[in-house]
Scaffold this motif. Structure first.
Motif, PDB file in Angstrom:
ATOM      1  N   ARG A  85       0.686  -0.659   3.468  1.00  0.00           N
ATOM      2  CA  ARG A  85       1.843  -0.121   4.199  1.00  0.00           C
ATOM      3  C   ARG A  85       1.934   1.305   3.698  1.00  0.00           C
ATOM      4  NH1 ARG A  85       6.605  -4.457   3.596  1.00  0.00           N
ATOM      5  NH2 ARG A  85       6.729  -3.814   1.613  1.00  0.00           N
ATOM      6  N   ASP A  86       2.899   2.005   4.233  1.00  0.00           N
ATOM      7  CA  ASP A  86       3.107   3.651   4.014  1.00  0.00           C
ATOM      8  C   ASP A  86       3.463   3.663   2.479  1.00  0.00           C
ATOM      9  OD1 ASP A  86       2.607   4.002   6.560  1.00  0.00           O
ATOM     10  OD2 ASP A  86       4.671   4.088   7.295  1.00  0.00           O
ATOM     11  N   GLU A  87       4.439   2.710   1.989  1.00  0.00           N
ATOM     12  CA  GLU A  87       4.759   3.172   0.589  1.00  0.00           C
ATOM     13  C   GLU A  87       4.221   2.098  -0.545  1.00  0.00           C
ATOM     14  OE1 GLU A  87       7.003   5.714  -0.146  1.00  0.00           O
ATOM     15  OE2 GLU A  87       6.640   6.451   1.919  1.00  0.00           O
ATOM     16  N   ASP A  88       3.657   1.046  -0.312  1.00  0.00           N
ATOM     17  CA  ASP A  88       3.312   0.155  -1.158  1.00  0.00           C
ATOM     18  C   ASP A  88       1.782  -0.689  -0.674  1.00  0.00           C
ATOM     19  OD1 ASP A  88       4.387  -1.605   0.669  1.00  0.00           O
ATOM     20  OD2 ASP A  88       6.177  -1.624  -0.324  1.00  0.00           O
ATOM     21  N   LEU A 100       3.171 -13.233  -4.005  1.00  0.00           N
ATOM     22  CA  LEU A 100       2.849 -12.060  -3.073  1.00  0.00           C
ATOM     23  C   LEU A 100       3.333 -10.785  -4.104  1.00  0.00           C
ATOM     24  CD1 LEU A 100       2.822 -10.483  -0.603  1.00  0.00           C
ATOM     25  CD2 LEU A 100       5.454 -10.879  -0.180  1.00  0.00           C
ATOM     26  N   VAL A 101       2.385 -10.024  -4.266  1.00  0.00           N
ATOM     27  CA  VAL A 101       2.599  -8.827  -5.294  1.00  0.00           C
ATOM     28  C   VAL A 101       2.771  -7.483  -4.469  1.00  0.00           C
ATOM     29  CG1 VAL A 101       1.702  -7.416  -7.164  1.00  0.00           C
ATOM     30  CG2 VAL A 101       1.466  -9.899  -7.090  1.00  0.00           C
ATOM     31  N   VAL A 102       4.037  -6.941  -4.451  1.00  0.00           N
ATOM     32  CA  VAL A 102       4.044  -5.497  -3.884  1.00  0.00           C
ATOM     33  C   VAL A 102       4.124  -4.340  -4.885  1.00  0.00           C
ATOM     34  CG1 VAL A 102       5.554  -4.248  -2.756  1.00  0.00           C
ATOM     35  CG2 VAL A 102       5.675  -6.590  -2.305  1.00  0.00           C
ATOM     36  N   VAL A 103       3.156  -3.703  -4.806  1.00  0.00           N
ATOM     37  CA  VAL A 103       2.781  -2.515  -5.735  1.00  0.00           C
ATOM     38  C   VAL A 103       3.101  -1.348  -5.080  1.00  0.00           C
ATOM     39  CG1 VAL A 103       1.250  -1.303  -7.392  1.00  0.00           C
ATOM     40  CG2 VAL A 103       1.091  -3.806  -6.998  1.00  0.00           C
ATOM     41  N   PRO A 104       4.230  -0.470  -5.389  1.00  0.00           N
ATOM     42  CA  PRO A 104       4.562   0.851  -4.785  1.00  0.00           C
ATOM     43  C   PRO A 104       3.455   1.847  -5.344  1.00  0.00           C
ATOM     44  CG  PRO A 104       6.359  -0.133  -6.049  1.00  0.00           C
ATOM     45  CD  PRO A 104       5.396  -0.961  -6.340  1.00  0.00           C
ATOM     46  N   THR A 131      -0.626  -0.778 -13.233  1.00  0.00           N
ATOM     47  CA  THR A 131       0.868   0.200 -13.458  1.00  0.00           C
ATOM     48  C   THR A 131       1.184   0.078 -14.955  1.00  0.00           C
ATOM     49  OG1 THR A 131       2.116  -1.820 -13.322  1.00  0.00           O
ATOM     50  CG2 THR A 131       1.368  -0.656 -10.943  1.00  0.00           C
ATOM     51  N   ALA A 132       2.413   0.663 -15.199  1.00  0.00           N
ATOM     52  CA  ALA A 132       2.909   0.706 -16.387  1.00  0.00           C
ATOM     53  C   ALA A 132       3.317  -0.525 -16.959  1.00  0.00           C
ATOM     54  CB  ALA A 132       3.946   1.660 -16.471  1.00  0.00           C
ATOM     55  N   SER A 133       3.552  -1.596 -15.925  1.00  0.00           N
ATOM     56  CA  SER A 133       3.887  -2.625 -16.175  1.00  0.00           C
ATOM     57  C   SER A 133       2.977  -3.856 -16.109  1.00  0.00           C
ATOM     58  CB  SER A 133       5.253  -3.255 -15.577  1.00  0.00           C
ATOM     59  OG  SER A 133       5.466  -4.507 -15.708  1.00  0.00           O
ATOM     60  N   VAL A 151     -10.924   1.014  -0.342  1.00  0.00           N
ATOM     61  CA  VAL A 151      -9.626   0.881  -0.933  1.00  0.00           C
ATOM     62  C   VAL A 151      -9.241   1.495  -2.040  1.00  0.00           C
ATOM     63  CG1 VAL A 151      -8.313  -0.987  -1.955  1.00  0.00           C
ATOM     64  CG2 VAL A 151      -9.505  -1.379   0.246  1.00  0.00           C
ATOM     65  N   ARG A 152     -10.259   1.666  -3.129  1.00  0.00           N
ATOM     66  CA  ARG A 152     -10.142   2.580  -4.368  1.00  0.00           C
ATOM     67  C   ARG A 152      -9.641   3.783  -4.034  1.00  0.00           C
ATOM     68  NH1 ARG A 152     -15.454   3.477  -6.695  1.00  0.00           N
ATOM     69  NH2 ARG A 152     -15.419   5.052  -5.137  1.00  0.00           N
ATOM     70  N   ASP A 153     -10.498   4.548  -3.318  1.00  0.00           N
ATOM     71  CA  ASP A 153     -10.316   5.840  -2.861  1.00  0.00           C
ATOM     72  C   ASP A 153      -8.815   6.056  -2.343  1.00  0.00           C
ATOM     73  OD1 ASP A 153     -12.584   6.288  -4.104  1.00  0.00           O
ATOM     74  OD2 ASP A 153     -13.805   6.691  -2.233  1.00  0.00           O
ATOM     75  N   ARG A 154      -8.541   5.130  -1.382  1.00  0.00           N
ATOM     76  CA  ARG A 154      -7.410   5.204  -0.359  1.00  0.00           C
ATOM     77  C   ARG A 154      -6.182   5.232  -1.467  1.00  0.00           C
ATOM     78  NH1 ARG A 154      -6.028   4.946   5.254  1.00  0.00           N
ATOM     79  NH2 ARG A 154      -4.003   3.979   5.356  1.00  0.00           N
ATOM     80  N   LEU A 155      -6.132   4.024  -2.315  1.00  0.00           N
ATOM     81  CA  LEU A 155      -5.075   3.621  -3.238  1.00  0.00           C
ATOM     82  C   LEU A 155      -5.035   4.809  -4.117  1.00  0.00           C
ATOM     83  CD1 LEU A 155      -5.495   0.020  -3.643  1.00  0.00           C
ATOM     84  CD2 LEU A 155      -3.938   1.200  -2.308  1.00  0.00           C
ATOM     85  N   ALA A 156      -6.038   5.284  -4.869  1.00  0.00           N
ATOM     86  CA  ALA A 156      -6.041   6.384  -5.762  1.00  0.00           C
ATOM     87  C   ALA A 156      -5.445   7.803  -5.164  1.00  0.00           C
ATOM     88  CB  ALA A 156      -7.376   6.879  -6.343  1.00  0.00           C
ATOM     89  N   SER A 157      -5.647   8.137  -3.811  1.00  0.00           N
ATOM     90  CA  SER A 157      -5.013   9.160  -3.349  1.00  0.00           C
ATOM     91  C   SER A 157      -3.577   9.047  -2.995  1.00  0.00           C
ATOM     92  CB  SER A 157      -5.830   9.763  -1.912  1.00  0.00           C
ATOM     93  OG  SER A 157      -5.927   8.611  -1.139  1.00  0.00           O
ATOM     94  N   ARG A 158      -3.288   7.787  -2.476  1.00  0.00           N
ATOM     95  CA  ARG A 158      -1.949   7.548  -2.015  1.00  0.00           C
ATOM     96  C   ARG A 158      -0.914   7.432  -3.415  1.00  0.00           C
ATOM     97  NH1 ARG A 158      -1.509   3.191   2.593  1.00  0.00           N
ATOM     98  NH2 ARG A 158      -1.817   4.550   4.504  1.00  0.00           N
ATOM     99  N   GLY A 159      -1.806   7.134  -4.296  1.00  0.00           N
ATOM    100  CA  GLY A 159      -0.929   7.120  -5.758  1.00  0.00           C
ATOM    101  C   GLY A 159      -0.923   8.463  -6.211  1.00  0.00           C
ATOM    102  N   GLU A 160      -1.698   9.396  -6.147  1.00  0.00           N
ATOM    103  CA  GLU A 160      -1.557  10.756  -6.670  1.00  0.00           C
ATOM    104  C   GLU A 160      -0.509  11.241  -6.054  1.00  0.00           C
ATOM    105  OE1 GLU A 160      -5.294  12.526  -6.706  1.00  0.00           O
ATOM    106  OE2 GLU A 160      -6.213  11.178  -7.903  1.00  0.00           O
ATOM    107  N   ALA A 161      -0.477  11.188  -4.508  1.00  0.00           N
ATOM    108  CA  ALA A 161       0.544  11.932  -3.579  1.00  0.00           C
ATOM    109  C   ALA A 161       1.870  11.316  -3.963  1.00  0.00           C
ATOM    110  CB  ALA A 161       0.057  11.669  -2.124  1.00  0.00           C
ATOM    111  N   ARG A 162       2.089  10.274  -4.455  1.00  0.00           N
ATOM    112  CA  ARG A 162       3.622   9.794  -4.492  1.00  0.00           C
ATOM    113  C   ARG A 162       3.787  10.090  -5.843  1.00  0.00           C
ATOM    114  NH1 ARG A 162       2.617   8.702  -0.229  1.00  0.00           N
ATOM    115  NH2 ARG A 162       3.046   6.926   1.216  1.00  0.00           N
ATOM    116  N   LEU A 163       3.017  10.340  -6.825  1.00  0.00           N
ATOM    117  CA  LEU A 163       3.282  10.754  -8.083  1.00  0.00           C
ATOM    118  C   LEU A 163       3.640  12.261  -8.294  1.00  0.00           C
ATOM    119  CD1 LEU A 163       0.768   8.915 -10.703  1.00  0.00           C
ATOM    120  CD2 LEU A 163       3.206   8.807 -10.549  1.00  0.00           C
TER     121      LEU A 163
END
Length: 166
Positions: A85-88, A100-104, A131-133, A151-163
């Motif tokens: 999704r857009d945020e998670d 069901l695991v939701v990871v922001p 994640t930290a938890s 998926v790895r590249d997309r999640l990594a880039s989305r994670g960096e953008a959110r951080l």
């Protein structure tokens, strides 16, 4: 108080779930054959050689266990899915015990891709989000290697953008 049904809890409306490869079921069947079928044969041979009943009882229990696991493997693999999704990221799995695991994206620290020898032979890989938890870590098993890399590249880039926005 809102009355939420089981399907709404584990299958939110409007989510298009991405399935994993059916080759994950093949990998699980092979592991089942090795870890249940191998000992079953050993105990059956022991029963024949020793002419006692206890190895046959163990072999019978292993056969029942193997059949029960074999009956649910395909359904378990079909129940695994993920959605970006857009945020998670959402990851669902399970037949009897559903989760069901939701990871922001902003909570992700790093993303791993791994594949053992059997997974590589079958053309599948696993993506694990950290994640930290530890309780919110999520993994997606059974992805084709190209999809796992995407998926790895997309999640990594989305994670960096959110951080970066913190």
């Amino acid at each position: 108080m809102t009355d939420t049904t089981d399907s709404e809890l584990f299958d939110p409306a409007g989510i298009e779930w991405q399935p994993v490869s059916p080759r994950l079921a093949t990998a699980r069947f092979i592991l089942l054959a090795v870890f249940v079928g191998g000992p079953l044969v050993v105990f059956a041979v022991l029963g024949a050689v020793l002419s006692t009943t206890w190895p046959w009882i163990v072999a019978g229990a292993l056969a029942v266990l193997g059949v029960l696991v074999a009956l649910v493997v395909g359904r378990q693999v079909r129940s695994i899915g993920y959605a970006e999704r857009d945020e998670d990221l959402l990851v669902r799995k399970g037949v009897l015990f559903r989760s069901l695991v939701v990871v922001p994206y902003g909570r992700m620290q790093f993303v791993d891709v791994s594949a053992g020898p059997l997974a590589r032979k079958l053309g599948i890989a696993s993506v694990q989000l950290h994640t930290a938890s530890p309780s919110t870590d999520a993994n997606i098993d059974g992805l084709p290697p190209a999809e796992a890399a995407r998926v790895r590249d997309r999640l990594a880039s989305r994670g960096e953008a959110r951080l970066a926005g913190l």
